[in-house]
Design a protein around this motif. Structure first.
Motif, mmCIF file in Angstrom:
data_model
loop_
_atom_site.group_PDB
_atom_site.id
_atom_site.type_symbol
_atom_site.label_atom_id
_atom_site.label_comp_id
_atom_site.label_asym_id
_atom_site.label_seq_id
_atom_site.Cartn_x
_atom_site.Cartn_y
_atom_site.Cartn_z
ATOM 1 N N ILE A 348 0.847 -1.205 0.000
ATOM 2 C CA ILE A 348 0.000 0.000 0.000
ATOM 3 C C ILE A 348 0.882 1.256 0.000
ATOM 4 C CG2 ILE A 348 -1.710 1.295 1.338
ATOM 5 C CD1 ILE A 348 -2.572 -1.534 2.481
ATOM 6 N N LEU A 349 1.920 1.245 0.830
ATOM 7 C CA LEU A 349 2.824 2.403 0.883
ATOM 8 C C LEU A 349 3.511 2.606 -0.463
ATOM 9 C CD1 LEU A 349 4.316 1.878 4.462
ATOM 10 C CD2 LEU A 349 2.772 3.714 3.717
ATOM 11 N N GLY A 350 3.816 1.504 -1.128
ATOM 12 C CA GLY A 350 4.415 1.582 -2.464
ATOM 13 C C GLY A 350 3.484 2.314 -3.434
ATOM 14 N N TYR A 351 2.188 1.993 -3.350
ATOM 15 C CA TYR A 351 1.213 2.683 -4.213
ATOM 16 C C TYR A 351 1.132 4.166 -3.849
ATOM 17 C CZ TYR A 351 -0.515 -1.397 -6.667
ATOM 18 O OH TYR A 351 -0.633 -2.483 -7.501
ATOM 19 N N CYS A 352 1.232 4.483 -2.564
ATOM 20 C CA CYS A 352 1.184 5.894 -2.163
ATOM 21 C C CYS A 352 2.380 6.640 -2.763
ATOM 22 C CB CYS A 352 1.186 6.016 -0.636
ATOM 23 S SG CYS A 352 -0.376 5.466 0.096
ATOM 24 N N GLU A 353 3.535 6.019 -2.721
ATOM 25 C CA GLU A 353 4.724 6.654 -3.309
ATOM 26 C C GLU A 353 4.516 6.869 -4.801
ATOM 27 O OE1 GLU A 353 7.056 8.182 -1.633
ATOM 28 O OE2 GLU A 353 5.728 7.452 -0.028
ATOM 29 N N SER A 354 3.970 5.870 -5.456
ATOM 30 C CA SER A 354 3.744 5.967 -6.896
ATOM 31 C C SER A 354 2.764 7.097 -7.220
ATOM 32 C CB SER A 354 3.279 4.610 -7.423
ATOM 33 O OG SER A 354 2.240 4.752 -8.347
ATOM 34 N N GLY A 355 1.721 7.248 -6.389
ATOM 35 C CA GLY A 355 0.755 8.331 -6.604
ATOM 36 C C GLY A 355 1.429 9.696 -6.483
ATOM 37 N N LYS A 356 2.261 9.826 -5.457
ATOM 38 C CA LYS A 356 2.952 11.107 -5.246
ATOM 39 C C LYS A 356 3.877 11.395 -6.423
ATOM 40 C CE LYS A 356 2.959 10.286 -0.257
ATOM 41 N NZ LYS A 356 3.765 9.799 0.875
ATOM 42 N N GLY A 365 -3.403 11.753 4.708
ATOM 43 C CA GLY A 365 -2.791 10.426 4.833
ATOM 44 C C GLY A 365 -1.587 10.241 3.934
ATOM 45 N N GLY A 366 -1.566 9.087 3.276
ATOM 46 C CA GLY A 366 -0.462 8.800 2.367
ATOM 47 C C GLY A 366 0.749 8.190 3.052
ATOM 48 N N GLU A 367 0.580 7.861 4.328
ATOM 49 C CA GLU A 367 1.714 7.265 5.048
ATOM 50 C C GLU A 367 1.244 6.336 6.156
ATOM 51 O OE1 GLU A 367 3.666 10.865 6.205
ATOM 52 O OE2 GLU A 367 2.228 11.254 7.811
ATOM 53 N N ARG A 368 2.216 5.638 6.715
ATOM 54 C CA ARG A 368 1.967 4.716 7.812
ATOM 55 C C ARG A 368 1.474 5.489 9.031
ATOM 56 N NH1 ARG A 368 5.903 -0.237 9.524
ATOM 57 N NH2 ARG A 368 4.628 -0.994 11.260
ATOM 58 N N SER A 374 2.174 -0.084 17.132
ATOM 59 C CA SER A 374 3.390 -0.602 16.500
ATOM 60 C C SER A 374 3.059 -1.555 15.351
ATOM 61 C CB SER A 374 4.237 -1.337 17.534
ATOM 62 O OG SER A 374 3.458 -2.404 18.068
ATOM 63 N N GLY A 375 1.780 -1.901 15.203
ATOM 64 C CA GLY A 375 1.374 -2.841 14.149
ATOM 65 C C GLY A 375 1.334 -2.170 12.780
ATOM 66 N N TYR A 376 0.652 -2.844 11.851
ATOM 67 C CA TYR A 376 0.683 -2.412 10.442
ATOM 68 C C TYR A 376 -0.456 -1.441 10.140
ATOM 69 C CZ TYR A 376 3.275 -6.742 10.917
ATOM 70 O OH TYR A 376 4.120 -7.720 11.362
ATOM 71 N N PHE A 377 -0.408 -0.287 10.788
ATOM 72 C CA PHE A 377 -1.498 0.675 10.642
ATOM 73 C C PHE A 377 -1.201 1.679 9.531
ATOM 74 C CE2 PHE A 377 -1.761 -0.792 15.039
ATOM 75 C CZ PHE A 377 -3.112 -1.092 15.146
ATOM 76 N N MET A 378 -2.256 2.039 8.815
ATOM 77 C CA MET A 378 -2.180 3.015 7.731
ATOM 78 C C MET A 378 -3.030 4.219 8.119
ATOM 79 S SD MET A 378 -0.701 3.065 4.820
ATOM 80 C CE MET A 378 -1.208 4.380 3.721
ATOM 81 N N LYS A 379 -2.721 5.377 7.540
ATOM 82 C CA LYS A 379 -3.626 6.517 7.677
ATOM 83 C C LYS A 379 -4.651 6.454 6.546
ATOM 84 C CE LYS A 379 -0.495 9.763 9.888
ATOM 85 N NZ LYS A 379 0.382 10.924 9.701
ATOM 86 N N PRO A 380 -5.908 6.720 6.854
ATOM 87 C CA PRO A 380 -6.889 6.814 5.758
ATOM 88 C C PRO A 380 -6.383 7.844 4.751
ATOM 89 C CG PRO A 380 -7.991 6.891 7.888
ATOM 90 C CD PRO A 380 -6.520 6.957 8.164
#
Ligand code: NAI
Ligand code: MG
Length: 492
Positions: A348-356, A365-368, A374-380
């Motif tokens: 998902i983070l890879g896709y965010c980088e690609s969008g930017k 959002g756009g980041e962890r 400490s788990g695998y949480f994303m920002k909406p």
């Protein structure tokens, strides 16, 4: 609604073994794997890891149960009763099962309790009701013959399911297979094996004879591939990525031409027209992409918004997105939990980088989300000014990331909405009834929502056009996936 939740210790299995022929056993290889809690990264349980040899044993047991013994001779009504009993046991243990899926998947307990489990129970009850209502026909053929059809179970069925709705995907698969009288080898996803094993215990408790349902946690390329390419499996049903769906079909073709149904990815257009009830549409867009951390095959990941309402709409959407409570999935107030795995978060983070990089604008959002734990949480995440050609507008992200796209003409939005290799779902928001029905016809998708999003019912078919799949799950449509039709001729 903030009732106490069960503690992890009280629901985690003491042993997590393979269910083969009515017994919980170690893998033939003795191998095990760990299933982590995505919200903490800690190991929840050590699980027996099935491979080819276990698949062989399970298929043998399923074959035997299909051909001999109590299940093979059971009348349809008795089969339905067993399924009803199973549904009852699931309902009695709903709290425990909801907690297990929350722990293993990272999704919020308010959703597993209030959405997943009720849908699971409904689905099992719905198919329990079908068991004794599957009928053939008599056909007025030419000549002195009586011709009629028999609807027979297809046989031994391999079912491979994903991790995003572990119990619900198991129910969608088991319901129609058992109602029709098939026997099953079910492989849950390696990320979320625990609730399926608990279902296995409940199936035994309900009284399903040994071998009717076998449950094999394990990895895709080993256990999954062994199942899909097995010479004695009559049908394979798969839910997961389009990439693996292709492989499943290939394996089926190269082995014994087993029947195939596939429920694959999506990139749904969610189209908001200027005459829509904007409050409802904003809420629908939120549900459409942030429900289940966006790990939903029918997620509304391409949000088409008409020019004249675009800025206002995105402002409101941003406010909603930023108010979503992300955190401990066991907290009854949590609205968005953790992504299922580190691998998925990285994707998902890879896709965010690609969008930017492609020049889309990060509205929020756009980041962890490190604040959530400490788990695998994303920002909406909302991307604005997305162009159709960008990767984030074309590929399934399977996370809480929406790509907002402008349009000025409805016809253009429909065309661009359809311009994808996927066709699982689509939605349109408008207060014009006539327009709504016309657009519903034009959208090339297996499910179309009008002024709503993400509603499901056991009785209504679900499945994809184009590369989103083959066949339909749920409703009476799913029964056909598990039935053969035999034409019988009798000379009169
Ligand atoms: P996947 O398609 O690899 O996994 C789904 C199931 O297939 C799991 O049970 C897995 O063990 C099994 N599998 C994997 N490789 C296999 C093989 N070679 N032979 C037989 N079975 C195999 O999906 P994954 O890797 O977990 O997620 C990747 C992407 O797939 C996600 O980012 C998402 O885009 C999509 N996906 C779509 C789902 C849907 O509901 N349509 C569900 C899960 C993932
Ligand atoms: Mg995979």
């Amino acid at each position: 609604m903030a009732t106490a939740v069960l503690t992890p210790e009280s629901v985690l299995p003491k042993q997590a073994k393979l269910l083969i022929n009515g017994e919980f056993v170690d893998a033939a290889s003795g191998k095990t794997f760990e299933t982590p809690n995505p919200a903490t990264g800690e190991t929840l349980a050590v699980v027996a890891e099935a491979d080819k040899e276990d698949v062989d044993r399970a298929v043998k047991a399923a074959r035997k149960a299909f051909e001999e013994g109590p299940w093979s001779g059971m009348n349809a009504r008795a089969r339905g009763r067993l399924l009803h009993r199973f549904a009852e046991l699931v309902a009695e243990n709903a709290e425990e099962l909801a907690t297990l899926d929350t722990l293993d998947n990272g999704k919020p307990i308010r959703e597993t309790k209030n959405v997943d489990l009720p849908l699971v129970i409904d689905c099992l009850e719905y198919y329990a009701g079908w068991a004794d209502k599957i009928e053939g026909e008599t056909i007025p053929v030419s000549g002195p013959f009586l011709n009629y059809t028999l609807k027979e179970p297809v046989g031994v069925v391999g079912q491979i399911i994903p991790w995003n709705f572990p119990l619900l995907m198991a129910a969608w698969k088991l319901g129609p297979a058992l109602a029709t009288g098939c026997t099953v080898v079910l492989k849950p996803a390696e990320q979320t094996p625990l609730s399926a094993l608990r279902l296995g215990e409940l199936l035994c408790e309900a009284g399903f004879p040994p071998g009717v349902v076998n449950i094999l946690p394990g990895y895709g390329p080993t256990a999954g591939a062994a199942l899909a390419s097995h010479m004695d499996v009559d049908k394979v049903a798969f839910t997961g990525s389009t990439e693996i769906g292709r492989l499943i079909m290939e394996m089926a073709a190269k082995s014994n031409l087993k029947k195939v149904t596939l429920e694959l990815g999506g990139k749904a257009p969610n189209i908001v027209l200027p005459d829509a009830d904007l409050d409802a549409a904003v809420k629908g867009a939120v549900t459409g992409i942030f429900f289940n951390q966006g790990e939903v095959c029918c997620a509304g990941s391409r949000l088409f918004v008409e020019d004249s309402i675009h800025d206002e709409f995105l402002n409101r959407l941003k406010k909603h997105a930023e108010s979503i409570q992300v955190g401990n999935p066991l907290d009854p107030n949590t609205q968005m939990g953790a992504q299922v795995s580190e691998e998925q978060l990285e994707r998902i983070l890879g896709y965010c980088e690609s969008g930017k990089k492609d020049g889309a604008k990060v509205l929020t959002g756009g980041e962890r989300n490190t604040a959530a734990g400490s788990g695998y949480f994303m920002k909406p995440t909302i991307f604005a000014e997305v162009k159709d050609s960008m990767k984030i507008a074309r590929e399934e992200i399977f996370g809480p990331v929406v790509s907002a796209i402008r349009f000025s003409e409805t016809g253009d939005a429909i065309q661009r909405g359809n311009r994808t290799s996927y066709g699982l779902s689509a939605a349109v928001w408008t207060s014009d009834v006539k327009k709504a029905h016309n657009i519903a016809r034009k959208l090339r998708a297996g499910v179309v929502w009008v002024n709503t999003y993400n509603v499901f019912d056991a009785a209504s078919p679900f499945g994809g056009y184009k590369e989103s799949g083959i066949g339909r799950e749920l409703g009476k449509h799913a029964l056909a996936n598990y039935l053969e039709t035999k034409s019988v001729w009798v000379a009169l």
